[in-house]
Design a protein around this motif. Sequence first.
Motif, PDB file in Angstrom:
ATOM      1  N   PRO A 186      30.328  22.405  86.859  1.00 19.48           N
ATOM      2  CA  PRO A 186      31.010  22.867  88.053  1.00 19.48           C
ATOM      3  C   PRO A 186      30.266  24.025  88.712  1.00 19.48           C
ATOM      4  N   GLY A 187      30.409  24.117  90.011  1.00 21.31           N
ATOM      5  CA  GLY A 187      29.746  25.178  90.750  1.00 21.31           C
ATOM      6  C   GLY A 187      30.384  25.403  92.104  1.00 21.31           C
ATOM      7  N   GLU A 188      29.899  26.457  92.765  1.00 18.45           N
ATOM      8  CA  GLU A 188      30.461  26.846  94.051  1.00 18.45           C
ATOM      9  C   GLU A 188      29.316  27.203  94.997  1.00 18.45           C
ATOM     10  N   LEU A 189      29.393  26.699  96.213  1.00 16.78           N
ATOM     11  CA  LEU A 189      28.431  27.020  97.260  1.00 16.78           C
ATOM     12  C   LEU A 189      29.154  27.809  98.334  1.00 16.78           C
ATOM     13  N   VAL A 190      28.607  28.973  98.680  1.00 18.56           N
ATOM     14  CA  VAL A 190      29.171  29.808  99.729  1.00 18.56           C
ATOM     15  C   VAL A 190      28.142  29.898 100.848  1.00 18.56           C
ATOM     16  N   VAL A 191      28.536  29.511 102.053  1.00 17.65           N
ATOM     17  CA  VAL A 191      27.649  29.554 103.216  1.00 17.65           C
ATOM     18  C   VAL A 191      28.171  30.628 104.156  1.00 17.65           C
ATOM     19  N   ARG A 192      27.323  31.625 104.452  1.00 19.99           N
ATOM     20  CA  ARG A 192      27.695  32.749 105.334  1.00 19.99           C
ATOM     21  C   ARG A 192      26.820  32.688 106.580  1.00 19.99           C
ATOM     22  N   LEU A 193      27.454  32.466 107.747  1.00 15.91           N
ATOM     23  CA  LEU A 193      26.704  32.330 108.994  1.00 15.91           C
ATOM     24  C   LEU A 193      27.236  33.296 110.058  1.00 15.91           C
ATOM     25  N   PRO A 194      26.325  33.869 110.857  1.00 22.77           N
ATOM     26  CA  PRO A 194      26.747  34.841 111.878  1.00 22.77           C
ATOM     27  C   PRO A 194      27.412  34.180 113.076  1.00 22.77           C
ATOM     28  N   VAL A 195      28.375  34.911 113.653  1.00 27.98           N
ATOM     29  CA  VAL A 195      29.088  34.475 114.853  1.00 27.98           C
ATOM     30  C   VAL A 195      29.183  35.676 115.783  1.00 27.98           C
ATOM     31  N   VAL A 196      28.937  35.453 117.063  1.00 29.26           N
ATOM     32  CA  VAL A 196      29.126  36.511 118.054  1.00 29.26           C
ATOM     33  C   VAL A 196      30.558  36.386 118.557  1.00 29.26           C
ATOM     34  N   SER A 197      31.366  37.401 118.264  1.00 33.20           N
ATOM     35  CA  SER A 197      32.791  37.320 118.617  1.00 33.20           C
ATOM     36  C   SER A 197      32.998  37.394 120.130  1.00 33.20           C
ATOM     37  N   GLY A 198      34.044  36.722 120.559  1.00 30.98           N
ATOM     38  CA  GLY A 198      34.407  36.747 121.972  1.00 30.98           C
ATOM     39  C   GLY A 198      33.676  35.734 122.828  1.00 30.98           C
ATOM     40  N   THR A 199      32.799  34.925 122.247  1.00 35.22           N
ATOM     41  CA  THR A 199      32.025  33.958 123.032  1.00 35.22           C
ATOM     42  C   THR A 199      32.632  32.551 123.002  1.00 35.22           C
ATOM     43  N   GLY A 200      33.548  32.321 122.062  1.00 36.24           N
ATOM     44  CA  GLY A 200      34.141  30.999 121.927  1.00 36.24           C
ATOM     45  C   GLY A 200      33.389  30.095 120.974  1.00 36.24           C
ATOM     46  N   TYR A 201      32.210  30.524 120.527  1.00 30.75           N
ATOM     47  CA  TYR A 201      31.431  29.714 119.595  1.00 30.75           C
ATOM     48  C   TYR A 201      32.007  29.824 118.189  1.00 30.75           C
ATOM     49  N   THR A 202      32.048  28.689 117.492  1.00 29.05           N
ATOM     50  CA  THR A 202      32.481  28.658 116.100  1.00 29.05           C
ATOM     51  C   THR A 202      31.593  27.684 115.330  1.00 29.05           C
ATOM     52  N   TRP A 203      31.537  27.877 114.017  1.00 29.12           N
ATOM     53  CA  TRP A 203      30.819  26.944 113.145  1.00 29.12           C
ATOM     54  C   TRP A 203      31.807  25.890 112.668  1.00 29.12           C
ATOM     55  N   THR A 204      31.411  24.620 112.734  1.00 26.04           N
ATOM     56  CA  THR A 204      32.237  23.526 112.231  1.00 26.04           C
ATOM     57  C   THR A 204      31.382  22.610 111.374  1.00 26.04           C
ATOM     58  N   ILE A 205      32.036  21.929 110.437  1.00 25.24           N
ATOM     59  CA  ILE A 205      31.332  20.996 109.563  1.00 25.24           C
ATOM     60  C   ILE A 205      31.068  19.708 110.330  1.00 25.24           C
ATOM     61  N   VAL A 206      29.798  19.283 110.326  1.00 24.69           N
ATOM     62  CA  VAL A 206      29.403  18.041 110.985  1.00 24.69           C
ATOM     63  C   VAL A 206      29.203  16.942 109.948  1.00 24.69           C
ATOM     64  N   SER A 207      28.576  17.308 108.815  1.00 29.47           N
ATOM     65  CA  SER A 207      28.262  16.315 107.806  1.00 29.47           C
ATOM     66  C   SER A 207      28.443  16.915 106.414  1.00 29.47           C
ATOM     67  N   LEU A 208      29.138  16.147 105.543  1.00 32.10           N
ATOM     68  CA  LEU A 208      29.373  16.571 104.167  1.00 32.10           C
ATOM     69  C   LEU A 208      29.948  15.387 103.398  1.00 32.10           C
ATOM     70  N   ASP A 209      29.370  15.068 102.253  1.00 35.93           N
ATOM     71  CA  ASP A 209      29.923  14.024 101.395  1.00 35.93           C
ATOM     72  C   ASP A 209      30.980  14.681 100.518  1.00 35.93           C
ATOM     73  N   THR A 210      32.251  14.509 100.876  1.00 35.09           N
ATOM     74  CA  THR A 210      33.339  15.177 100.166  1.00 35.09           C
ATOM     75  C   THR A 210      33.588  14.595  98.776  1.00 35.09           C
ATOM     76  N   MET A 211      32.926  13.513  98.431  1.00 41.20           N
ATOM     77  CA  MET A 211      33.022  12.987  97.075  1.00 41.20           C
ATOM     78  C   MET A 211      32.139  13.806  96.131  1.00 41.20           C
ATOM     79  N   VAL A 212      31.149  14.501  96.679  1.00 42.06           N
ATOM     80  CA  VAL A 212      30.207  15.293  95.890  1.00 42.06           C
ATOM     81  C   VAL A 212      30.536  16.786  95.979  1.00 42.06           C
TER      82      VAL A 212
END
Length: 141
Positions: free
Chosen positions: A52-78
């Motif tokens: 078992p393990g854990e992956l943490v992804v930390r990505l920058p966001v400029v607040s107030g711009t409306g931009y957000t990070w969303t998941i596009v691709s991920l095999d949720t079985m893995v």
Amino acid sequence: MSRSRMVAALTCAVITGVLVCACTSRPAPAADPSRVVVDETANGTTVALPDPGELVVRLPVVSGTGYTWTIVSLDTMVLAETAPGPVTDIPTGSSMPGSTTTTVFTFLTRTPGTTEVELAYRRPWEAGPPAKVFHVQVTIT
């Protein structure tokens, strides 16, 4: 300076020195090999993760711009996201529009295998390609 004040000042200095040494001489906590933390510098790389393990992804966001990070691709079985949606880490004093905050995604391993985690930085109401794309290949052993 009177003798009693000099003794008090010297005592405070010694106590302060002892406290500083005690706080800084603690051994660093051992790194957890089952937890891998990546940021935008890992874009395009491959990450090995135990099961078992854990992956943490930390990505920058400029607040107030409306931009957000969303998941596009991920095999949720893995690899599966631990919660519905990412968490925003806002450093103290950085909540003003235009300041940089951090979006944090946390994923847990489900089974050995390989998957690509792809995230897009976009405004949800805009069509077209995202402003940025982050992807990392994850190999779970």
